[in-house]
Write a protein that holds these residues in place. Structure first.
Motif, PDB file in Angstrom:
ATOM      1  N   ARG A 201       0.855  -1.189   0.000  1.00  0.00           N
ATOM      2  CA  ARG A 201       0.000   0.000   0.000  1.00  0.00           C
ATOM      3  C   ARG A 201       0.888   1.236   0.000  1.00  0.00           C
ATOM      4  NH1 ARG A 201      -5.001   2.035   0.980  1.00  0.00           N
ATOM      5  NH2 ARG A 201      -5.248   3.804   2.385  1.00  0.00           N
ATOM      6  N   THR A 203       1.005   5.533   0.364  1.00  0.00           N
ATOM      7  CA  THR A 203       0.336   6.754   0.807  1.00  0.00           C
ATOM      8  C   THR A 203       1.192   7.956   0.432  1.00  0.00           C
ATOM      9  OG1 THR A 203       1.315   6.424   3.005  1.00  0.00           O
ATOM     10  CG2 THR A 203      -0.957   5.688   2.688  1.00  0.00           C
ATOM     11  N   SER A 210      -3.946   7.510  -2.233  1.00  0.00           N
ATOM     12  CA  SER A 210      -3.381   6.216  -1.869  1.00  0.00           C
ATOM     13  C   SER A 210      -3.469   5.286  -3.072  1.00  0.00           C
ATOM     14  CB  SER A 210      -4.130   5.608  -0.681  1.00  0.00           C
ATOM     15  OG  SER A 210      -5.484   5.358  -1.018  1.00  0.00           O
TER      16      SER A 210
END
Length: 295
Positions: A201, A203, A210
């Protein structure tokens, strides 16, 4: 602004709007209001045109206004000056559009291409700037050795240069764009991925954006934590000082203003996936589009 994210509009499965920059077919019909050519007078045909090969005192190579040597040299000089100034002018245009778009609540500046063909989109009202002195990239989650990288530390890692087309899901494309940085797979090897991790993931320091990839996608050799673009340090308008670049996917996957990488058990939909875009955004094989692949 964020050129890698499309502005709010039709869902990606809808046909894309035509590119206003594409020239249309001029056609062959008579323009509205134009009168047709008169029919010739068959009783009184026009006088024959003079034979330019035999007309006395007429040189067929002298047709049209003469062009002097000074004019030719002036045009050549202006052309050379334009070529020399083009990179400087493009960088200036990018800086101006990026600065204006960063403060544009209407997002209308995102419709304007700069000299390099990019559009500036952002999902945040404004984006803070990070310098080499205050930039940090944190890598954590399901890793053995969580770490924080300065810009200088990222520059000391082995660098990879890719030249690929950039394809936005909204339709525009910028060919042969150089990107340079650290392969994401090498960065993951530095921190050590735990066995239960299956996804990554991302950010961003705009506080809103995101993205995610599967671990297999993240380990591709054409996925880069990018520090340079178009053979220049990555500008703020293009997502600097560090952004993600995922060569084979639509550009919304290449998150700008990258600040965090986290290893997770499952893929988490990113900002645009939560709004209907495909999670696996392969160019030409997703979002209802058939663009030519970029990698």
């Amino acid at each position: 602004m964020n050129e890698n994210t499309p502005p709010p509009g039709p869902a990606p499965s809808d046909p894309p709007a035509p590119d206003p920059g594409t020239p249309g077919d001029p056609g062959t019909s008579t323009a509205p209001g134009a009168s047709a050519a008169p029919e010739p007078d068959r009783d009184h045909p026009p006088d024959p045109a003079p034979d330019t090969a035999t007309a006395p005192g007429r040189d067929p190579d002298s047709e049209g206004a003469p062009v002097g040597r000074r004019t030719v040299l002036t045009v050549l000089g202006l052309g050379a000056a334009g070529v020399a100034a083009a990179p400087w002018l493009q960088r200036g245009l990018e800086a101006v559009l990026g600065s204006v778009a960063d403060k544009d609540p209407t997002k209308l500046t995102g419709l304007l291409p700069n000299g390099g063909g990019f559009r500036y989109y952002s999902v945040a009202a404004s984006v803070p700037r990070r310098t080499a002195a205050d930039y940090r990239l944190t890598v954590g989650g399901l890793v053995e050795r969580p770490a924080e990288f300065t810009l200088a530390a990222l520059r000391r890692l082995p660098q990879t240069r890719l030249v690929r087309d950039v394809q936005c899901v909204t339709g525009w494309r910028v060919p042969d764009t150089p990107f340079e940085g650290v392969r994401l797979s090498e960065l993951l090897d530095v921190v050590g991925v735990r066995p239960e991790a299956r996804a990554v993931r991302f950010t961003c320091f705009d506080g809103v954006y995101s993205e995610s990839l599967t671990l297999d996608q993240a380990r591709r050799s054409d996925v880069v934590v990018c520090l340079r673009m178009q053979d220049e340090p990555l500008s703020h308008a293009h997502g600097g000082p560090v952004r993600l670049y995922v060569a084979p996917m639509y550009f919304y996957k290449s998150a700008k203003w990258l600040s965090g990488i986290s290893l997770t058990r499952d893929v988490r939909p990113g900002y645009w996936e939560e709004r209907g875009y495909d999670i696996d955004a392969w160019v030409g094989r997703s979002n209802g589009r058939d663009d030519a692949p970029t990698a």
